[in-house]
Design a protein around this motif. Structure first.
Motif, PDB file in Angstrom:
ATOM      1  N   PHE A 182      -2.724  11.403   8.049  1.00  0.00           N
ATOM      2  CA  PHE A 182      -3.040  10.107   7.528  1.00  0.00           C
ATOM      3  C   PHE A 182      -2.226  10.284   6.220  1.00  0.00           C
ATOM      4  O   PHE A 182      -2.245  11.284   5.484  1.00  0.00           O
ATOM      5  N   TYR A 183      -1.504   9.102   5.650  1.00  0.00           N
ATOM      6  CA  TYR A 183      -0.365   9.216   4.672  1.00  0.00           C
ATOM      7  C   TYR A 183      -0.533   8.131   3.797  1.00  0.00           C
ATOM      8  O   TYR A 183      -1.048   7.040   3.999  1.00  0.00           O
ATOM      9  N   ALA A 184      -0.494   8.427   2.473  1.00  0.00           N
ATOM     10  CA  ALA A 184      -0.536   7.563   1.329  1.00  0.00           C
ATOM     11  C   ALA A 184       0.625   7.879   0.399  1.00  0.00           C
ATOM     12  O   ALA A 184       0.916   9.142   0.146  1.00  0.00           O
ATOM     13  N   VAL A 185       1.394   6.817  -0.200  1.00  0.00           N
ATOM     14  CA  VAL A 185       2.346   7.013  -1.427  1.00  0.00           C
ATOM     15  C   VAL A 185       1.813   6.533  -2.540  1.00  0.00           C
ATOM     16  O   VAL A 185       1.087   5.465  -2.721  1.00  0.00           O
ATOM     17  N   PHE A 186       2.018   7.153  -3.617  1.00  0.00           N
ATOM     18  CA  PHE A 186       1.752   6.939  -5.163  1.00  0.00           C
ATOM     19  C   PHE A 186       2.901   6.934  -6.086  1.00  0.00           C
ATOM     20  O   PHE A 186       3.822   7.707  -5.757  1.00  0.00           O
ATOM     21  N   ALA A 187       2.666   6.389  -7.134  1.00  0.00           N
ATOM     22  CA  ALA A 187       3.770   6.373  -8.132  1.00  0.00           C
ATOM     23  C   ALA A 187       4.041   7.800  -8.886  1.00  0.00           C
ATOM     24  O   ALA A 187       4.927   8.036  -8.890  1.00  0.00           O
ATOM     25  N   THR A 188       2.699   8.344  -9.178  1.00  0.00           N
ATOM     26  CA  THR A 188       3.004   9.538  -9.685  1.00  0.00           C
ATOM     27  C   THR A 188       1.954  10.689  -9.248  1.00  0.00           C
ATOM     28  O   THR A 188       1.283  10.541  -8.120  1.00  0.00           O
ATOM     29  N   GLU A 189       2.298  11.864  -9.501  1.00  0.00           N
ATOM     30  CA  GLU A 189       1.734  12.976  -9.047  1.00  0.00           C
ATOM     31  C   GLU A 189       0.220  13.114  -9.262  1.00  0.00           C
ATOM     32  O   GLU A 189      -0.568  13.513  -8.588  1.00  0.00           O
ATOM     33  N   LYS A 190      -0.101  12.882 -10.872  1.00  0.00           N
ATOM     34  CA  LYS A 190      -1.434  12.538 -11.114  1.00  0.00           C
ATOM     35  C   LYS A 190      -2.247  11.560 -10.136  1.00  0.00           C
ATOM     36  O   LYS A 190      -3.460  11.846  -9.933  1.00  0.00           O
ATOM     37  N   GLU A 191      -1.874  10.543  -9.873  1.00  0.00           N
ATOM     38  CA  GLU A 191      -2.471   9.369  -9.017  1.00  0.00           C
ATOM     39  C   GLU A 191      -2.663  10.240  -7.381  1.00  0.00           C
ATOM     40  O   GLU A 191      -3.752  10.202  -6.864  1.00  0.00           O
ATOM     41  N   ALA A 192      -1.668  10.898  -6.942  1.00  0.00           N
ATOM     42  CA  ALA A 192      -1.880  11.447  -5.603  1.00  0.00           C
ATOM     43  C   ALA A 192      -2.869  12.534  -5.794  1.00  0.00           C
ATOM     44  O   ALA A 192      -3.486  12.680  -4.911  1.00  0.00           O
TER      45      ALA A 192
END
Length: 108
Positions: free
Chosen positions: A30-40
């Motif tokens: 399962f994949y998700a994409v985030f604006a920042t490394e902190k959010e991921a």
């Protein structure tokens, strides 16, 4: 089988047509994409804290910018099991700036 008329149901119909073996466990990604490394990393830590065993929880730079999170779990591939994990990921992604980027399973 009859699957709901949605994105997951469409994938399951294609899997069925290609004779996917639903009788045994497979690793589903399962994949998700985030604006920042902190959010991921924040969402990744939520999965690390679960009592559920995951095959892989990994963040990495996303080709189009931002960070990608991959959650992999070995399970029987059923509509309900995919929907359940996708909904859990969606709930957690909604807490930060991110979006779901699909799921997949290798046919052996």
């Amino acid at each position: 089988m009859k699957y709901p008329d949605d994105d997951i149901g469409n994938v399951f119909r294609r899997m069925e047509e290609s004779n996917f073996d639903f009788s045994k466990e497979h690793v589903v990604d399962f994949y998700a994409v985030f604006a920042t490394e902190k959010e991921a990393d924040s969402v990744a830590r939520m999965f690390l804290a679960d009592k559920t065993r995951y095959e892989n929880i990994e963040t990495r730079p996303y080709d189009e910018g931002g960070m990608e999170l991959e959650i992999s779990k070995k399970m029987l591939v059923t509509y309900d099991s995919v929907l359940e994990l996708q909904e859990l990921l969606a709930e957690r992604v909604a807490l930060v700036r991110g979006y779901l980027d699909g799921w997949g399973v290798m046919q052996e």
